[in-house]
Design a protein around this motif. Structure first.
Motif, PDB file in Angstrom:
ATOM      1  N   LEU A 196       0.920  -1.214   0.146  1.00  0.00           N
ATOM      2  CA  LEU A 196       0.013  -0.012  -0.057  1.00  0.00           C
ATOM      3  C   LEU A 196       0.923   1.300   0.083  1.00  0.00           C
ATOM      4  O   LEU A 196       1.689   1.419   0.965  1.00  0.00           O
ATOM      5  CB  LEU A 196      -0.845   0.006   1.382  1.00  0.00           C
ATOM      6  CG  LEU A 196      -1.717  -1.128   1.404  1.00  0.00           C
ATOM      7  CD1 LEU A 196      -2.720  -0.609   2.882  1.00  0.00           C
ATOM      8  CD2 LEU A 196      -2.708  -1.231   0.342  1.00  0.00           C
TER       9      LEU A 196
ATOM     10  N   HIS B 222      -1.255  -0.910  -4.442  1.00  0.00           N
ATOM     11  CA  HIS B 222      -2.524  -0.049  -4.372  1.00  0.00           C
ATOM     12  C   HIS B 222      -1.891   1.196  -4.180  1.00  0.00           C
ATOM     13  O   HIS B 222      -1.309   1.663  -2.989  1.00  0.00           O
ATOM     14  CB  HIS B 222      -3.498  -0.582  -3.224  1.00  0.00           C
ATOM     15  CG  HIS B 222      -4.546   0.321  -3.200  1.00  0.00           C
ATOM     16  ND1 HIS B 222      -4.873   1.585  -2.427  1.00  0.00           N
ATOM     17  CD2 HIS B 222      -6.026  -0.203  -3.785  1.00  0.00           C
ATOM     18  CE1 HIS B 222      -5.870   1.944  -2.721  1.00  0.00           C
ATOM     19  NE2 HIS B 222      -6.745   0.931  -3.253  1.00  0.00           N
TER      20      HIS B 222
ATOM     21  N   VAL C  70      -3.271  -1.100  -8.801  1.00  0.00           N
ATOM     22  CA  VAL C  70      -4.679  -0.331  -8.624  1.00  0.00           C
ATOM     23  C   VAL C  70      -4.182   1.027  -8.173  1.00  0.00           C
ATOM     24  O   VAL C  70      -3.543   1.252  -7.127  1.00  0.00           O
ATOM     25  CB  VAL C  70      -5.364  -1.048  -7.500  1.00  0.00           C
ATOM     26  CG1 VAL C  70      -6.868  -0.261  -7.296  1.00  0.00           C
ATOM     27  CG2 VAL C  70      -5.635  -2.353  -7.719  1.00  0.00           C
TER      28      VAL C  70
ATOM     29  N   ALA D 201      -5.687   4.266  -6.612  1.00  0.00           N
ATOM     30  CA  ALA D 201      -6.794   4.830  -5.710  1.00  0.00           C
ATOM     31  C   ALA D 201      -7.224   6.383  -6.061  1.00  0.00           C
ATOM     32  O   ALA D 201      -6.323   7.239  -6.212  1.00  0.00           O
ATOM     33  CB  ALA D 201      -6.638   4.833  -4.292  1.00  0.00           C
TER      34      ALA D 201
ATOM     35  N   ASN E  90      -9.543   2.578  -8.104  1.00  0.00           N
ATOM     36  CA  ASN E  90     -10.315   2.160  -7.116  1.00  0.00           C
ATOM     37  C   ASN E  90     -11.077   3.847  -6.796  1.00  0.00           C
ATOM     38  O   ASN E  90     -10.215   4.467  -6.081  1.00  0.00           O
ATOM     39  CB  ASN E  90      -9.490   1.620  -5.782  1.00  0.00           C
ATOM     40  CG  ASN E  90     -10.192   1.124  -4.697  1.00  0.00           C
ATOM     41  OD1 ASN E  90     -11.719   1.418  -4.557  1.00  0.00           O
ATOM     42  ND2 ASN E  90      -9.777   0.922  -3.669  1.00  0.00           N
TER      43      ASN E  90
ATOM     44  N   VAL F 212     -10.802  -0.906   0.209  1.00  0.00           N
ATOM     45  CA  VAL F 212      -9.538  -1.199  -0.276  1.00  0.00           C
ATOM     46  C   VAL F 212      -9.229  -2.475  -0.064  1.00  0.00           C
ATOM     47  O   VAL F 212      -8.796  -3.134  -0.876  1.00  0.00           O
ATOM     48  CB  VAL F 212      -8.328  -0.446   0.524  1.00  0.00           C
ATOM     49  CG1 VAL F 212      -7.011  -0.913  -0.021  1.00  0.00           C
ATOM     50  CG2 VAL F 212      -8.669   1.323   0.133  1.00  0.00           C
TER      51      VAL F 212
ATOM     52  N   CYS G 149     -11.113  -4.412  -3.013  1.00  0.00           N
ATOM     53  CA  CYS G 149     -10.566  -4.243  -4.055  1.00  0.00           C
ATOM     54  C   CYS G 149      -9.367  -5.108  -4.259  1.00  0.00           C
ATOM     55  O   CYS G 149      -8.975  -5.890  -5.499  1.00  0.00           O
ATOM     56  CB  CYS G 149     -10.039  -2.870  -4.443  1.00  0.00           C
ATOM     57  SG  CYS G 149      -9.265  -2.336  -5.807  1.00  0.00           S
ATOM     58  N   ILE G 150      -8.599  -5.233  -3.369  1.00  0.00           N
ATOM     59  CA  ILE G 150      -7.395  -6.103  -3.421  1.00  0.00           C
ATOM     60  C   ILE G 150      -7.441  -7.757  -3.320  1.00  0.00           C
ATOM     61  O   ILE G 150      -7.036  -8.294  -4.270  1.00  0.00           O
ATOM     62  CB  ILE G 150      -6.273  -5.550  -2.035  1.00  0.00           C
ATOM     63  CG1 ILE G 150      -5.625  -4.305  -2.289  1.00  0.00           C
ATOM     64  CG2 ILE G 150      -5.173  -6.836  -2.075  1.00  0.00           C
ATOM     65  CD1 ILE G 150      -5.176  -3.821  -0.917  1.00  0.00           C
TER      66      ILE G 150
END
Length: 196
Positions: free
Chosen positions: A11, A64, A108, A110, A152, A186, A189-190
């Motif tokens: 992250l 992410h 991803v 965000a 995201n 989150v 999504c992951i």
């Protein structure tokens, strides 16, 4: 990528990420190992500068990325953004390009969460404006679309819940409940990317 163990998730992001990261760790439990850099990720310049250290050397299964709130900071006196829109767009392109070169890693992006600019101005020494959040998000969304990278949409999530119901009085950070909601989104999504 991990071979004999749970998948690795990284992250990256600013203080909003720092607010939801523990919730993501807890939500994913034994499904994945979640790693986050200790410092605030800051703006897109900083993320780009630390991309090797934070992501590429670790070769995670999923990364992410969340940055934009520092980029849009504007000096009260001059109105100059910390990172101008065109530079931000270029930084996002470079970040996505470099991440896309890592075989097997799912990326991803965000979108930056909304702000209450009136609350923010009363509590900070610089401005953040909603129009800039939207403009910077649109450039990031376009860069992701061009590379078929998932977005995201945390911006839309916060708006759908009720921005001012979960923002703190500084107009940018989230209440504990708000951070938990972001963490859930989150993690979900992951989790989708871990099962692809």
């Amino acid at each position: 990528m991990t071979e004999n163990g749970p998948p690795l998730v990284v992250l990256i992001g600013d203080s909003i990420r720092m607010g939801y990261q523990q919730g993501v760790v807890e939500a994913l439990g034994h499904e994945a190992e979640v790693w986050c850099p200790e410092p605030n990720g800051g703006d897109s310049r900083n993320v780009l500068a630390h991309l090797d250290e934070w992501v590429l050397q670790r070769a995670p299964d999923v990364v992410h990325v969340n940055c934009g709130l520092h980029d849009i900071k504007k000096d009260f006196a001059t109105g100059t953004p910390q990172v101008p829109l065109e530079e931000y767009a270029g930084n996002v392109e470079q970040i996505l390009s470099r991440l896309s070169e890592c075989q097997g890693m799912r990326v991803v992006w965000a979108l930056t969460t909304p702000v209450n600019e009136k609350w923010h101005r009363a509590n900070k020494e610089f401005d953040r404006f909603e129009v800039d959040v939207q403009a910077y998000n649109e450039r990031a969304r376009t860069a992701c679309r061009n590379r078929s990278i998932e977005v995201n949409d945390l911006y839309a999530l916060v708006e759908s819940i009720g921005r001012d119901d979960i923002l703190r009085e500084d107009g940018v950070h989230f209440s504990d409940g708000g951070s938990r909601l972001l963490a859930g989104a989150v993690a979900s999504c992951i989790r989708r990317h871990l099962t692809l």
